[in-house]
Design a protein around this motif. Structure first.
Motif, PDB file in Angstrom:
ATOM      1  N   ALA A   1      -5.217  -1.828   0.866  1.00  0.00           N
ATOM      2  CA  ALA A   1      -5.227  -2.888   0.152  1.00  0.00           C
ATOM      3  C   ALA A   1      -6.397  -3.659  -0.406  1.00  0.00           C
ATOM      4  CB  ALA A   1      -4.702  -3.880   1.271  1.00  0.00           C
TER       5      ALA A   1
ATOM      6  N   VAL B   1       0.787  -1.302  -0.069  1.00  0.00           N
ATOM      7  CA  VAL B   1      -0.057  -0.298  -0.101  1.00  0.00           C
ATOM      8  C   VAL B   1       0.986   1.217  -0.001  1.00  0.00           C
ATOM      9  CG1 VAL B   1      -1.816   1.430   1.309  1.00  0.00           C
ATOM     10  CG2 VAL B   1      -2.133  -1.095   1.265  1.00  0.00           C
TER      11      VAL B   1
ATOM     12  N   ASN C   1      -2.810   4.325  -4.821  1.00  0.00           N
ATOM     13  CA  ASN C   1      -2.824   2.854  -4.164  1.00  0.00           C
ATOM     14  C   ASN C   1      -2.901   2.923  -2.556  1.00  0.00           C
ATOM     15  OD1 ASN C   1      -2.328   0.004  -4.123  1.00  0.00           O
ATOM     16  ND2 ASN C   1      -0.380   0.462  -3.625  1.00  0.00           N
TER      17      ASN C   1
END
Length: 539
Positions: free
Chosen positions: A299, A284, A296
């Motif tokens: 998760a 992450v 990003n």
């Protein structure tokens, strides 16, 4: 785990005489030199596949003395199929090359193939799900489904009417490499072929690339199944950039590390063997590869982030150029014109990475039309083309696993090119210089003689070679050789014609009489010599 292919079944060659005539067939070429050096032996040890792709050489330079026709029908069929047959040539002459090509580019709707559909029912386990393979096969028979994969792959290449599709499937099989047979994919290789390669072969490359990244076979072969945020495995991340998309020189080591992080979490469930996203393994944080980036942040969104990344790579101009060039190398020339590669890359991008428009542009291009004689068949293609032109038909369903298609698979291994057999992720080389080895060449020649004499793959019935002799009987030996060459789509020089006539102890102008050796017991050898010639080797 990998298996060693046994020597294929083949018949003894008439060595001294064949050495002389093969020298005449290929004088001044690499193949002719090999003939002089090696045709004195009837057999040779199986040759290993080349260790690496050599530097590109000018097209079919080793076969520069070979002669081939500029007939556009034969040129197209040599490249867009696994070898012309008399029936297929007649079909394309009737429909026209463009109409045939357009149908081949829409095979599931435009090219009915009921005989192949019926034949495929023979391999019942290809429809099994991963859990069924695991439950139904004992440990001692774990390779059974993988052998059905390669057998059906060969059957389609030999007998399917959707020939262009089969050549494209083989191209992608050699691009997104999943070695078969292999202990890593014993329970899912058949599903990779069906759901990744075949489903998307003529569709969008972005879809194929994403499907591959979600398939257990690719994730296991390139070690992403074991990649974690604490220890990202860079194997898949690197091959994705180097081989599957943008290519060497277009990324950095930092890109490789970031690529591996983007792919963390894409894994395989140990119990079911199916694709599994594991958020606990997900890296992450911000990621950036080439010109793409993503925050990003969580998760749970890893699959969506990976999808965006893979789609970006598929649509990258460097990927377009690389895919365009690989297709041009496969279908046009070992060293394709830069103008053609640029044009195909533009078509690829303009059509959202769809492959069918790229292939249509390729085959209708002036560069393709001008490329006659600029490709040489690989051992794999040579064997298939020989079987097809001699009219082999599917064998009856074998009562055991000892099928002729399996024999063909092992024979191709002895040539150095079993289908799906390349163990490295870069795929088999597709340039002439890679396949000039003496052992592989001699194995091909023995294979030709075995086919022509009906000593090899005997369960696959074929017309007797005596049916290749015209009626009424040609008046001279030269006329006989010319008739046989025409039947096999081989264009001979005068020197080659004379060499074959001398092989049966006659001058080209000698009168041919019924019952002579040339049309009885020596006829298979003449047919084999025509298949041995550099002229037949031209793709």
């Amino acid at each position: 785990m990998r298996m060693t292919a046994p020597t294929p079944d083949s018949s003894p060659a008439a060595a001294p005489a064949r050495r002389r005539v093969l020298s005449g067939l290929g004088a001044g070429t690499a193949l002719g030199a090999v003939a002089v050096a090696t045709a004195g032996s009837a057999t040779a040890a199986p040759t290993a596949a080349p260790a690496a792709t050599p530097a590109a050489t000018p097209a079919a330079a080793p076969f520069a003395a070979a002669t081939t026709t500029t007939d556009p029908v034969l040129h197209l069929l040599r490249r867009a199929t696994f070898g012309p047959t008399p029936a297929l040539v007649a079909e394309v002459r009737k429909t026209g090359t463009t109409a045939w090509l357009d149908a081949q580019l829409a095979p599931l709707t435009a090219v009915p193939d009921p005989a192949m559909d019926a034949l495929l029912k023979r391999w019942t386990r290809l429809g099994w799900k991963t859990w069924q393979v695991r439950e139904r096969l004992p440990d001692t028979d774990r390779w059974a489904v993988m052998m059905e994969v390669v057998e059906s792959h060969l059957a389609r290449a030999l007998f399917s009417r959707r020939q262009l599709l089969e050549t494209v499937v083989d191209f992608w099989t050699n691009h997104l490499v999943v070695p078969v047979p292999s202990s890593e994919v014993w329970d899912n290789a058949h599903l990779f072929q069906r759901d990744v390669v075949r489903r998307h072969a003529l569709g969008r490359y972005s879809d194929m690339l994403n499907a591959a990244a979600r398939h257990p076979a690719m994730l296991k072969v390139l070690d992403n199944a074991d990649s974690t945020k604490r220890a990202p495995n860079e194997n898949y991340g690197r091959e994705l950039l180097e081989l599957h998309t943008v290519g060497v020189g277009n990324y950095t080591e930092t890109d490789v590390r970031m690529s591996a992080r983007v792919l963390t979490g894409l894994s395989v469930d140990g119990e079911s063997g199916l694709f599994s996203y594991k958020p606990q393994r997900r890296y992450v944080g911000p990621v950036k590869v080439l010109g793409w980036s993503d925050p990003n942040p969580v998760a749970e969104d890893g699959v969506a982030v990976a999808t965006r990344y893979l789609t970006y790579l598929a649509q990258h101009p460097a990927t377009a150029n690389r895919i365009a060039r690989k297709l041009a190398v496969r279908y046009v020339s070992d060293t394709p014109p830069a103008t053609l590669v640029t044009k195909l890359a533009q078509v690829y991008l303009a059509n959202g990475t769809a492959i069918a428009p790229v292939l249509r542009a390729l085959f209708l291009s002036p560069e393709f039309a001008a490329s006659v004689g600029q490709k040489v068949r690989t051992p794999y293609e040579d064997a298939l083309a020989s079987c097809r032109v001699l009219g082999l038909t599917p064998e009856p369903a074998p009562t055991s696993g000892d099928s002729n298609l399996r024999h063909l698979f092992w024979a191709l291994g002895s040539f150095g090119q079993a289908p799906m057999g390349w163990p490295a992720p870069n795929g088999y080389p597709d340039v002439a210089a890679a396949w000039n080895g003496a052992s592989s060449t001699l194995n091909r020649w023995n294979f030709h003689l075995g086919l022509a004499g009906n000593w090899t793959l005997k369960a696959m019935t074929r017309p007797a070679v005596t049916t290749f002799v015209p009626s009424p009987l040609p008046s001279t030996y030269a006329a006989l050789v010319d008739a046989l060459a025409a039947r096999l789509f081989v264009t001979l020089t005068a020197a080659q014609r004379e060499a074959i006539c001398r092989f049966v102890d006659h001058a080209p102008s000698d009168p041919l009489r019924a019952g002579s050796a040339a049309v009885t017991w020596r006829l298979p050898s003449i047919v084999a010599l025509l298949l041995d010639s550099p002229n037949f080797a031209i793709r």
